[in-house]
Write a protein that holds these residues in place. Structure first.
Motif, PDB file in Angstrom:
ATOM      1  N   ARG A  92      -2.066  -0.468  -0.820  1.00 46.20           N
ATOM      2  CA  ARG A  92      -1.886  -1.649  -1.674  1.00 46.20           C
ATOM      3  C   ARG A  92      -0.712  -2.491  -1.201  1.00 46.20           C
ATOM      4  N   GLU A  93       0.336  -1.799  -0.756  1.00 48.01           N
ATOM      5  CA  GLU A  93       1.586  -2.479  -0.411  1.00 48.01           C
ATOM      6  C   GLU A  93       1.514  -3.218   0.921  1.00 48.01           C
ATOM      7  N   PRO A  98      -3.505   5.265  -2.229  1.00 48.71           N
ATOM      8  CA  PRO A  98      -3.747   3.858  -2.593  1.00 48.71           C
ATOM      9  C   PRO A  98      -2.492   3.005  -2.634  1.00 48.71           C
ATOM     10  N   LEU A  99      -1.353   3.584  -3.045  1.00 48.49           N
ATOM     11  CA  LEU A  99      -0.144   2.761  -3.161  1.00 48.49           C
ATOM     12  C   LEU A  99       0.260   2.176  -1.806  1.00 48.49           C
ATOM     13  N   GLU A 111       7.310   3.040  -1.734  1.00 51.20           N
ATOM     14  CA  GLU A 111       8.029   2.578  -2.922  1.00 51.20           C
ATOM     15  C   GLU A 111       9.346   1.888  -2.621  1.00 51.20           C
ATOM     16  N   ILE A 165      -9.492  -1.985  -2.621  1.00 49.56           N
ATOM     17  CA  ILE A 165      -8.147  -1.533  -2.972  1.00 49.56           C
ATOM     18  C   ILE A 165      -7.110  -2.640  -2.798  1.00 49.56           C
TER      19      ILE A 165
END
Lengths: 113, 226
Positions: free
Chosen positions: B156-157, B152-153, B127, B186
């Motif tokens: 994804r990043e 997943p985050l 994040e 994804i």
């Protein structure tokens, strides 16, 4: 436990804003925490409860909305919910999507006097 | 009773500092990688191999994030490159402010490639924008096929995903084809490079990717100045 960092940031934003607005007591906070923001709502609630010891936050209610992941396809322009982490358009198989909700993490509003 | 529509992101403050870092890196023509990944997946070993290969062509700098120790920074000392250690004292991620401090201690004007080795963690670092050019993550075949679904985050990043410990794949049930398929769902635009940093197997692919990115960055700057 990055929720502690985020709760601290929330506390700072609210304290600064209340000061600007001349508000001495906040009774309710509305936080928006998207499904894929990477932040656990319960953990941020817990972290915030440990930090909000000032009178400004006495008996404050922290409400958290959790918008689902949704995207708009850049090809066919259809809007859909993303389920099972599939980031491909279910209508036209396009891989270029614009995420329109589900990744946000922000203070929407607060109430006080 | 008053209602104040604040609409303020909890990561906004970090975002502002990250943009400042990005400008600082841009001014100094540095290609910056935020290297994230699973603890024990071989982030530092991958980094050692990359430095061995690229140091002839580029000046490399490292910001080494670690919870408490200087063990990783010590491993990089033998390369005689500019390195700064950040100890987060238990914090699970690096943030933009910490990176600014570390970056200012480096001779940025001389550096072509700066690698920020983040804390080994698949949740929190995802994040926090540090002002990097690209997010790169490392995982290894021993961690299993389910990692992208569980985190997943992070997946994804990342722009590039390095699947390490390819030399061990026959001892595991890791299915690289399935991994490629899953990841495509994804994060369709992510690039996957499978390597063994220990044996050097297929490291050329990673080195070539990085070489072209750093070169491109330099070129982009050169034409910008004209």
């Amino acid at each position: 436990m990055h929720e502690m960092y985020l709760a601290e940031s929330m506390l700072n934003e609210l304290t600064l804003s209340a000061d600007r607005e001349g508000i001495t007591h906040i009774s309710k906070i509305k936080l928006v925490n998207g499904e894929l923001s990477g932040v656990n709502s319960e953990a941020i609630k817990f972290a915030f409860s440990l930090l909000c010891k000032a009178d400004l936050f006495k008996e404050v209610i922290l409400e958290i909305a959790e918008p689902r992941l949704a995207a708009c396809c850049s090809g066919c322009k259809k809007v859909f919910e993303i389920t099972d982490c599939s980031f491909i358009c279910p209508y036209c198989a396009n891989e270029k999507l614009e995420i329109i909700s589900g990744q946000e993490l922000y203070i929407d509003y607060y109430e006080g006097e | 009773m008053a209602k104040v529509d604040l609409v303020r992101g909890l990561l906004d403050a970090n975002g502002v500092l990250a943009e400042r870092n990005r400008e600082l890196f841009q001014q100094n023509k540095v290609y910056v990688i935020n290297l994230m990944g699973v603890p024990g997946s071989g982030k530092t070993t991958v980094l050692e191999r990359v430095i061995e290969f690229l140091r002839e062509d580029f000046t490399i700098g490292v910001i080494e994030g670690d919870l408490y120790t200087t063990k990783d920074a010590e491993r990089l000392e033998r390369f005689n490159i500019s390195a700064v250690q950040i100890n987060t004292q238990g914090a699970c991620h690096l943030d933009a402010a910490t990176v600014t401090q570390a970056a200012l201690a480096l001779p940025l004007g001389e550096i072509d490639l700066l690698v920020i080795e983040n804390i080994g963690n698949l949740v929190c670092p995802a994040e926090f924008d540090l002002g990097e050019t690209a997010k790169v993550m490392v995982m290894s075949v021993t961690e299993g096929n389910d990692k992208p679904w569980k985190y997943p985050l992070m997946f994804r990043e990342a722009e590039l995903i390095i699947v390490n410990k390819l030399d061990l794949i026959s001892y595991t049930n890791f299915d690289l084809d399935q991994f490629n398929k899953d990841l495509h769902t994804i994060n369709p635009s992510a690039k996957i490079i499978a390597v063994s940093a220990l044996t050097g197997h297929r490291m050329y692919e990673l080195n070539a990717w990085l070489y072209s990115k750093v070169k491109e960055k330099r070129h982009e700057q050169a034409s910008f100045r004209m």
